[in-house]
Scaffold this active site. Sequence first.
Site, PDB file in Angstrom:
ATOM      1  N   SER A 164       0.790  -1.228   0.000  1.00 50.21           N
ATOM      2  CA  SER A 164       0.000   0.000   0.000  1.00 50.21           C
ATOM      3  C   SER A 164       0.830   1.290   0.000  1.00 50.21           C
ATOM      4  O   SER A 164       1.603   1.539  -0.905  1.00 50.21           O
ATOM      5  CB  SER A 164      -0.962  -0.043   1.191  1.00 50.21           C
ATOM      6  N   ASP A 192      -9.955  -6.665  -3.218  1.00 51.10           N
ATOM      7  CA  ASP A 192      -9.372  -5.321  -3.372  1.00 51.10           C
ATOM      8  C   ASP A 192      -9.531  -4.875  -4.826  1.00 51.10           C
ATOM      9  O   ASP A 192      -8.574  -4.863  -5.602  1.00 51.10           O
ATOM     10  CB  ASP A 192      -7.901  -5.349  -2.963  1.00 51.10           C
ATOM     11  N   HIS A 197      -7.791  -5.481   1.037  1.00 53.97           N
ATOM     12  CA  HIS A 197      -6.623  -4.683   0.652  1.00 53.97           C
ATOM     13  C   HIS A 197      -5.335  -5.140   1.350  1.00 53.97           C
ATOM     14  O   HIS A 197      -4.351  -5.434   0.667  1.00 53.97           O
ATOM     15  CB  HIS A 197      -6.901  -3.197   0.907  1.00 53.97           C
TER      16      HIS A 197
END
Length: 291
Positions: A186, A236, A263
């Site tokens: 991320s 995700d 995610h």
Amino acid sequence: MLKVPMTPLRVMGMVACVAALCLIFSALTTSERKPKLGRSLEQPVQQFKRDTSGKTMAEPHFWQTFDFTSEKMPPNIDSLALKVKVNESTINIMGVNTFYREAGPPEGVAGSGEVVVLLHGAAFQSKTWLDLNTINILAAMGHRVIAVDLPGYGLTRSRNTGNAADYLKNLLANLKIMSPVMVSPSMSGSFSIPLIMKYPQELGGYVPVAPVGTGLLVSMASEVKVPTLVIYGEKDKGLGHASRDDLSKIPTSQAIELAGAKHPAYLDQPHLFHTLLYNFIKQVHNHRALG
């Protein structure tokens, strides 16, 4: 019959003739045996020569097709992980007092020589990898493991890093880390993507988990030769799928979807995530040896 007297001169001549005949015979018999001798010497070379075809560090086909779930983690990995000691420390990197956790192989486990650097997402920190047991499991595999609190997160307070790529490059240099496997989920893509664009030679392997900033890489992705294992969660649909599409343009990459995962896919499928890391790092290590 006429008898020729054996003078010393004649004796010497006869000896010379016999010697010459012996040399000619020896040469003929040696040339006949030479091919057999040659084959016997060449055989060990052929037997032990490594087949590096399709297995060089930057060979795309291997990294695109290898099954990174093909080998299970050692059955005693959890018990070994319990023996791992995780240390905490700080280091000044470009004016940022950077907190990190470090672990190495426990007693009785040989070091692999590989280093794994764990970055984190915006909602997480190095402690996430401790809680997930990732630091301990990777160390139990024989690796040196560094989990970093990136600037502005966890116990690293300052956000002022200047250039993100230079920050990571200096972090690696100051911690004496050469060519590590970097895991980047991320938000940490805002650090790892600039690094791989500016200093791709710094990484031995790259494991992005739905990172941000992949759009910046698209135009030059075909030039990246770092073995890359792209991981994303099935659920995700936004950043996970978008980053997958961008990073799949790296020739030496393979994208793997974690079923049912969101995610932060590693939280939903930790065992599979660790298995993927186990096989990927092992192959990076094997191919590094071939190189």
